[in-house]
Motif scaffolding. Structure first.
Motif, short mmCIF file in Angstrom:
data_model
loop_
_atom_site.label_atom_id
_atom_site.label_comp_id
_atom_site.label_asym_id
_atom_site.label_seq_id
_atom_site.Cartn_x
_atom_site.Cartn_y
_atom_site.Cartn_z
N THR A 133 -35.96 32.79 -15.85
CA THR A 133 -36.00 31.56 -15.17
C THR A 133 -34.61 30.77 -15.81
O THR A 133 -34.56 30.41 -17.20
CB THR A 133 -36.97 30.38 -15.56
OG1 THR A 133 -38.18 31.02 -14.94
CG2 THR A 133 -36.92 29.18 -14.99
N LYS A 139 -33.86 28.14 -11.07
CA LYS A 139 -34.01 29.17 -10.29
C LYS A 139 -34.19 30.46 -11.01
O LYS A 139 -34.24 30.59 -12.15
CB LYS A 139 -32.41 29.61 -9.77
CG LYS A 139 -32.16 28.30 -8.82
CD LYS A 139 -30.64 28.58 -8.08
CE LYS A 139 -30.55 27.44 -7.20
NZ LYS A 139 -29.11 27.52 -6.57
N THR A 140 -35.09 31.46 -10.47
CA THR A 140 -35.71 32.63 -11.23
C THR A 140 -34.54 33.59 -10.49
O THR A 140 -34.07 33.63 -9.27
CB THR A 140 -36.96 32.90 -10.59
OG1 THR A 140 -37.01 32.90 -9.23
CG2 THR A 140 -37.96 32.01 -11.22
N ASP A 172 -35.83 34.08 -7.05
CA ASP A 172 -34.91 33.39 -5.69
C ASP A 172 -33.52 34.34 -5.84
O ASP A 172 -33.22 34.10 -4.44
CB ASP A 172 -34.36 32.19 -6.66
CG ASP A 172 -35.38 31.01 -6.85
OD1 ASP A 172 -36.31 30.95 -5.80
OD2 ASP A 172 -35.67 30.38 -7.81
N SER A 180 -23.88 29.01 -7.69
CA SER A 180 -25.26 28.61 -7.15
C SER A 180 -26.08 27.84 -8.24
O SER A 180 -27.20 27.16 -7.76
CB SER A 180 -26.06 29.80 -6.78
OG SER A 180 -26.54 30.70 -7.80
#
Length: 134
Positions: free
Chosen positions: A4, A9-10, A105, A127
Motif C-alpha cells: 500500500t 493505492k495498492t 490497483d 499516478s
C-alpha cells in the motif's frame, strides 16, 4: 507482494528491479499531499530505468512532461547548460493499461517492455500525485 503506497493505492510487485519507482511514487505523493498549496511544479529527476537509454540515447536525458511548454523549457535549459534533454511519449491514457493487475490497483512494472517502457515508469510515479495537485 502487494504494497500500500503513501497515496493509498495498492501495488502488486511483479518486478523487484523496479523498486525505485515505488520510493519515488511515495515521495511525490507525500510532497503533493502536504505541500500542494505551495507547489508550482514537481520535478522528479532520476535515472528511473535503463529503458530511457533506449528511448533517448546516451547523450540526452529523457523528459516526461504533461505540457509542451514544460518540455520546451527543459529542452531550452538543456541546450544552454549542455545537459541535453529530449521528450519521451506522454500518453497516460494509452499506457495506463500496462500496469493492470488482478489483485491490486496496479503493478509496479509493465507487461509489455516494448511499449514505451520509460514513459510508463514516469506514468507510474505520476499516478501517485495527490488529487489536489494533479
Amino acid at each position: 507482494d502487494i504494497l500500500t503506497m503513501y497515496s493509498g493505492k495498492t501495488v502488486e510487485v511483479n518486478n523487484c528491479d523496479a523498486e525505485g519507482r515505488l520510493v519515488l511514487g511515495d515521495g511525490v505523493a507525500h510532497a503533493t499531499q502536504h505541500f500542494a498549496t505551495d507547489l508550482d511544479l514537481v520535478i522528479d529527476m532520476a535515472t528511473l530505468t535503463g529503458a530511457q537509454l533506449v528511448c533517448t540515447g546516451k547523450t540526452h536525458a529523457g523528459i516526461l512532461a504533461n505540457t509542451v511548454e514544460l518540455e520546451q523549457r527543459a529542452m531550452s535549459a538543456g541546450l544552454l547548460s549542455g545537459d541535453l534533454v529530449y521528450p519521451m511519449v506522454y500518453a497516460p491514457e494509452l499506457l495506463t493499461d500496462e500496469f493492470a493487475s488482478k489483485v491490486a490497483d496496479m503493478k509496479n512494472s509493465v507487461k509489455d517492455r516494448g511499449n514505451a517502457q520509460a514513459s510508463c515508469a514516469g506514468h507510474f510515479i505520476e499516478s501517485h500525485l495527490h488529487e489536489d495537485y494533479a
